[in-house]
Design a protein around this motif. Structure first.
Motif, PDB file in Angstrom:
ATOM      1  N   TYR A 329       7.924  -0.222  -5.785  1.00 47.73           N
ATOM      2  CA  TYR A 329       7.811  -0.781  -4.438  1.00 47.73           C
ATOM      3  C   TYR A 329       6.610  -1.715  -4.387  1.00 47.73           C
ATOM      4  N   LYS A 335      -3.176  -4.352   2.967  1.00 48.43           N
ATOM      5  CA  LYS A 335      -4.265  -3.492   3.413  1.00 48.43           C
ATOM      6  C   LYS A 335      -3.742  -2.088   3.745  1.00 48.43           C
ATOM      7  N   LYS A 336      -2.611  -2.026   4.403  1.00 49.98           N
ATOM      8  CA  LYS A 336      -2.117  -0.732   4.872  1.00 49.98           C
ATOM      9  C   LYS A 336      -1.372   0.031   3.777  1.00 49.98           C
ATOM     10  N   ASP A 337      -0.560  -0.654   2.996  1.00 45.67           N
ATOM     11  CA  ASP A 337       0.338   0.045   2.074  1.00 45.67           C
ATOM     12  C   ASP A 337       0.104  -0.254   0.605  1.00 45.67           C
ATOM     13  N   GLY A 338      -0.829  -1.161   0.288  1.00 43.14           N
ATOM     14  CA  GLY A 338      -0.853  -1.609  -1.091  1.00 43.14           C
ATOM     15  C   GLY A 338      -2.162  -1.392  -1.834  1.00 43.14           C
ATOM     16  N   ASN A 339      -3.227  -2.002  -1.358  1.00 38.69           N
ATOM     17  CA  ASN A 339      -4.470  -2.017  -2.117  1.00 38.69           C
ATOM     18  C   ASN A 339      -5.162  -0.666  -2.153  1.00 38.69           C
ATOM     19  N   PHE A 340      -5.861  -0.422  -3.252  1.00 34.75           N
ATOM     20  CA  PHE A 340      -6.844   0.639  -3.283  1.00 34.75           C
ATOM     21  C   PHE A 340      -8.192  -0.064  -3.299  1.00 34.75           C
TER      22      PHE A 340
END
Lengths: 809, 317
Positions: A329, A335-340
């Motif tokens: 995916y 910012k909300k669902d991807g990066n650490f």
């Protein structure tokens, strides 16, 4: 004359987000008494321009004139906009869910209440009047909690609240009817027409073209942040608008060289009349080698479609969804669902590979570096080294890292969730190439997109409407207007009959705690009738009191979304001060107590000022309070002044002193939360942004919460002194965590400002009742703690089950 | 130079290390015997805290405000259980370890079930668990009268290599293990990802439930092992012997640079944090400060370190 008609005039507005030009040198004017419809496809810049006009964001360049007065566009804020009479009803609601309908009216329209003596009555009247004005015959109870209303009703409240502003000049409505049923939509339209005739300007954003044809005076069509067309409503029709929105997109890219990759039947997803919570009767077969785009208006099931595939792929029970191949995916909302954010590019790239391997298998560093370098190299991620933080990259490069993540894990099915949002054109083209290459290698790509230009890059596309596939097109075998037609035409039919049906009545938050308390009390009463007598209650109160005061204090803190780990220690310190300093020198003792209260309140300000986690600040302070207490008195003992003992044990014919104080404080805490400012404080626990936008000071709110909590904790310390006549540093140290438990048992949550003082008191009583009951049952008191723990787990489990039922409705 | 500066900014525990050095020097000078022996005996004390702090570090790193409050209960109960099983006999040490690890794994497993499936906030779930364990310890205490420690354990606790206690070496080895675990294994990376952003972790394919389960189990097992060692050192098991450890573990990891909101763990920092907390108490005892003053210093330092951490964040912007 012409100038007088114009309310707001914006010229040459430019707004750039990173590589994306959201609003591109746009000129727009809105006249008094006019309904201007703002239309355009997804990402056309409609929301951005309204945010600029209402002061939510500032534009990069351009000028705005409101009512003939030029505005400093760099300093223009929502507060300024409000002063000018400009209000917005956003798509995402800005209500406080833990308040009632009328309280929500109060926290935003508080200026209207300065002189009112009975603000609740006034607010209820205001709310009722506003709701009836816009939606005659509505059944919304202004006393109801907002969380008991349906989304449609919440939307109605938000609209009505904006219209209740006395000096309203312009109202922006962003998709106001998306969740409203037909009748209410009609009522809103009548209201808009009526008030527009009185001179109020409206900006109306909607995908429902029929509504616009009926309502608007003028249409403003946007595309890619620019004005596409502007005309009077009489000069256009639905067909015309759809064509104007669409034309120009497809034609630029029509000549694209496009070889459809061969199908790879080993990889596939098959759905046969598949339905879930938000998807309806979807039948589709997708194979490796395909690039399938999901399009349609936002919120028609595209996101649910891809997430369903991703999460179902990991489950054994797929409910009839057939998935052959490994799924990855790629999140678009980085910012909300991807990066650490704390990690380097390397770690961000490789996490999916690691997550898929055995938990304790050591990494093969060489392998990791190879993969990271290969894919970031292939995607041309712009960085000096893959050890740099991902946050140092631009949005487009962050996106490349996320795509590299999916590529490195070598998935067969790659789900793309609008990955090019906020990415510059050059990068976009690079990404399209990568997607295409992946398809050629036999991978299946499912691509949710909000940019219609991207539809040119897919082999097949699904137009989603209302949770199902409205139409399916092969590459090159459709006109862009075909898509828009399908996407738009079904919108008005949305089934909203149920929208206004009352939600099932929810139990009061404190119900479980109250029931538990009553049951425990009754059992105790049966076992030992004295418990039921007045004397019995008084004796119990002596045992409970300090703990309950402490629980009241903690309730205020948790109501703000914080946790106070120092409250027990603070109580202990107050207890020690009363038995030492206060006993020796009353005046100095009182002074010390005031200083302590001030210090406690300052914790709130410190948390606000440094933006540090409250749990650590209070943990640190708990050591400090205990330390000071030890310095004053290292062994239990001391002597509490007579007057303080008498304060809690004064003779009177009605009740014993401690019980009277207890009742006073419980009522006081409830009243504080019900007061004008208390209502705002509760609002802060739920929706800080909304409260700040309405003009309430955050610093003051934090300070006040800690001040009030400090007062109640201090009261707890006094009660401890009054009851025991001596002091012990550690007497109340266990209260800290017990009060947290009491608040949660009493129906509270750690976030969202959902707490009740009554519930906390019930929670505190049931926790202490456990020990009394066990004593009466002649059970070893050693079991008290265990039973308390079990009560805690059981009550919270029951609450989860209840919550689950609610979610299923 | 710039590199060194940025390293200090990212590793706030350097301040604690500098603080520890100063404390050690001050203690040495004031007592007139500057030497490593005082440092080593303090490190030995800190070692027991460090074992648990590693566990707490993992739980806190899993994010969303998780803290394991069952540490005191586990420590105390395992002290009683291990003392009862071993009862001074060398031959029973291995069975005791097996029993303790098995029981602790079960405790951690139940904690994780409450957090994951019953969706009870971690601090409430582990607090409830702590109550239950405390009761169990109370019950055992009634029939408990063992004050003998198995000779092997005794030897282990007193044993030294090159003047350094075995327990310190054990903790350093554990530290290396966790450093490796967090940096070089799937579990560690998954845990750090989970703590930063659960949603993103789950979309990246992290098996969040499994990772959380392992985390709570590790924390309980580590605490259990600490329980065996602490009881052997004290020479018995006492009610309430674990009470101060919850707050001390949290304090030491925060001083060490682990984020309380999750997603970043710092193994060397945790070690230094534990040593620093131990040295503060020791130093203040040497100069004759009361328990109260020690507490105040501890609290003030926690807040100070926290502030240093946020200064760094602001300047980064």
């Amino acid at each position: 004359m012409e100038n007088n008609k114009c309310f707001i005039e914006a010229k040459d507005i430019l707004k750039i987000y990173g590589p994306t030009i959201a609003v591109n040198h746009l000129d727009i004017t809105i006249n008094k008494g006019e309904v201007l419809a703002l239309v355009g496809g997804n990402g056309a810049g409609k929301s951005t321009i309204t945010k600029i006009l209402s002061g939510v964001i500032n534009c990069d360049s351009g000028s705005i004139t409101i009512d003939g007065e030029a505005i400093d566009t760099n300093k223009y804020s929502t507060a300024d906009a409000r002063k000018k009479g400009i209000f917005v009803v956003h798509q995402e609601l800005s209500l406080c869910k833990n308040l009632t309908v009328y309280e929500n009216f109060y926290v935003e329209q508080y200026q209207q209440f300065y002189k009112s003596h009975n603000w609740r009555k006034t607010a209820k009247e205001l709310a009722k009047k506003a709701l009836d004005n816009v939606f005659p015959g509505n059944t919304i109870d202004v006393n109801a909690g907002l969380n008991t209303l349906t989304i449609a009703q919440q939307q109605m409240v938000e609209i009505a609240r904006a219209t209740s502003t006395p000096d309203l000049k312009m109202l922006v409505l962003d998709e106001p009817t998306s969740s409203l049923p037909t009748e209410e939509t009609n009522q809103l339209q009548e209201y808009i027409k009526k008030t527009a005739a009185n001179g109020i300007a409206y900006v109306y954003i909607s995908h429902r073209l029929k509504e616009i044809m009926y309502l608007a005076d003028r249409v403003f069509i946007m595309q890619n942040g620019s004005k596409k067309h502007e005309c009077l409503i009489s000069e256009t029709n639905e067909q015309d608008m759809v064509e104007r929105m669409g034309s120009g997109i497809g034609s630029q890219n029509k000549k694209l060289e496009f070889n459809t990759p061969a199908l790879n039947e080993k990889v596939s997803i098959k759905m046969d009349n598949y339905s879930s919570k938000s998807l309806k009767n979807i039948s589709a077969q997708m194979y490796g080698g395909e690039i399938i785009c999901l399009t349609g208006l936002e919120g028609n099931g595209q996101l649910e479609f891809i997430q369903e595939i991703f999460y179902k792929a990991r489950k054994r029970n797929k409910n009839g969804l057939e998935i052959n191949g490994k799924v990855a995916y790629v999140a678009g909302d980085r910012k909300k669902d991807g990066n650490f954010p704390l990690w380097s590019i390397k770690d961000n790239t490789i996490i999916s590979n690691l997550a898929n391997s055995l938990l304790f298998k050591p990494l093969n560093t060489k392998n990791v570096n190879d993969l990271v370098n290969r894919w970031n190299g292939r995607l041309k991620t712009k960085c000096n080294s893959t050890d740099e933080s991902i946050m140092s990259l631009s949005g487009g490069n962050q996106q490349k890292v996320l795509i590299a993540r999916a590529m490195a894990v070598d998935a067969d099915i790659i789900i793309l969730d609008d990955p090019t949002r906020g990415v510059d054109v050059e990068t976009k083209l690079e990404l399209y190439e990568v997607f295409h290459e992946a398809a050629e290698n036999g991978k299946l790509i499912i691509w949710r997109t909000s940019d219609d230009a991207e539809l040119e890059y897919c082999t097949r596309l699904f137009v989603m409407t209302r949770g199902t596939i409205g139409a399916e097109f092969e590459h090159g075998k459709y006109e862009h207007s075909d898509i828009l037609k399908v996407a738009f035409e079904n919108q008005e039919k949305k089934d909203l009959k149920k929208a206004l049906e009352k939600k099932a009545k929810q139990p009061k938050l404190y119900l479980f705690a109250l029931i538990t308390t009553i049951i425990l009390y009754t059992i105790c009463g049966i076992l030992s009738p004295t418990v039921l007598s007045k004397r019995g209650v008084e004796l119990l109160a002596v045992g409970y009191a300090p703990f309950i005061f402490c629980a009241l204090s903690q309730t205020f803190i948790i109501g703000l979304g914080h946790i106070d780990l120092s409250v027990g220690a603070f109580m202990g310190l107050v207890n020690v001060v009363t038995a030492t300093i206060l006993d020796h020198n009353t005046a100095f003792g009182i002074f010390v107590l005031i200083v302590l209260l001030a210090a406690y309140s300052l914790m709130g300000l410190f948390i606000y000022w440094r933006n540090v986690p409250p749990i650590i600040v209070t943990l640190g302070m708990s050591f400090v309070w205990t330390g000071i207490a030890y310095n004053l008195q290292d062994m239990p003992g001391g002597h509490v002044p007579e007057w303080m003992v008498n304060l809690f044990n004064f003779k009177n014919p009605v009740l014993n002193g401690i019980l009277i104080w207890l009742i006073i404080c419980i009522i006081a805490s409830i009243l504080i939360y019900r007061s004008k400012y208390g209502t705002a404080l509760r609002g802060y626990g739920n929706n800080e942004t909304a409260m700040k936008n309405s003009g309430w000071s955050k610093a003051k709110a934090y300070f006040m919460i800690y001040f009030i909590a400090g007062c109640f904790a201090m009261m707890g310390g006094f009660a401890q002194s009054g009851i025991t006549g001596a002091s012990d540093v550690n007497a109340s140290s266990t209260y800290t965590m017990l009060t947290v438990a009491a608040v949660i048992i009493g129906g509270g949550y750690f976030s969202g400002g959902v707490v009740t003082h009554f519930g906390s008191v019930c929670g505190a009583i049931s926790l202490t009742m456990v020990s009394i009951l066990l004593g009466l049952l002649k059970v070893n008191t050693d079991f008290t703690a265990t039973v308390q723990g079990l009560v805690l787990i059981i009550i919270l489990s029951i609450r989860l089950i209840k919550k689950g039922e609610k979610a299923n409705e | 130079m710039n590199k060194a500066l940025s390293y200090i900014k990212e590793n706030t525990w350097i301040w604690a290390l500098i603080g520890s050095t100063i404390l050690w020097l001050a203690m040495g000078i004031s007592s007139g015997q500057l030497g490593f022996s005082s440092l080593i005996s303090n490190a030995n004390t800190a070692a027991f805290l460090a074992i648990m702090a590693f566990g707490q570090m993992l739980v806190v790193t899993s994010g969303r405000g998780a803290i394991d409050l069952s540490i005191p209960g586990v420590l105390t109960l395992m002290a009683f259980i291990s003392m009862s099983i071993i009862n001074g006999k060398n031959s029973m040490i291995v069975p005791a370890f097996i029993a303790v690890i098995a029981i602790c794994a079960a405790i951690g497993f139940i904690n994780s079930l409450m957090v994951i499936y019953l969706q009870i906030p971690a601090i409430i779930a582990t607090m409830a668990m702590n109550y239950i364990l405390t009761t169990a310890a109370l019950l055992i205490n009634k029939h408990f009268s063992i004050f003998t420690v198995a000779p092997v354990l005794k030897a282990f606790l007193k044993g030294k290599i090159f003047g350094i206690y075995f327990s310190i070496i054990l903790v350093i080895l554990l530290g290396v293990f966790f450093w490796f675990l967090l940096r070089k294994t799937s579990y560690g990376k998954s845990l750090l990802a989970l703590g930063q952003n659960k949603n993103a972790a789950s979309l990246a394919g992290v098996k969040t439930a499994r990772v959380e389960m392992v985390t709570y189990i590790l924390c309980s097992v580590l605490t259990g092992i600490a329980g065996i060692l602490v009881s052997a050192r004290v020479g018995s098991a006492v009610l309430g012997m674990g009470d101060t450890y919850t707050m001390d573990t949290v304090a030491s990891i925060v001083i060490g640079g682990t984020l309380i909101s999750g997603g970043r763990a710092n193994v060397p920092g945790t070690l230094v944090g534990c040593l620093f907390l131990g040295l503060i108490s020791a130093a203040m005892q040497v100069i004759g400060c009361s328990v109260g003053a020690q507490n105040i210093a501890k609290g003030a330092l926690i807040i100070l370190v926290l502030m240093l951490g946020t200064f760094q964040k602001k300047s980064a912007k």
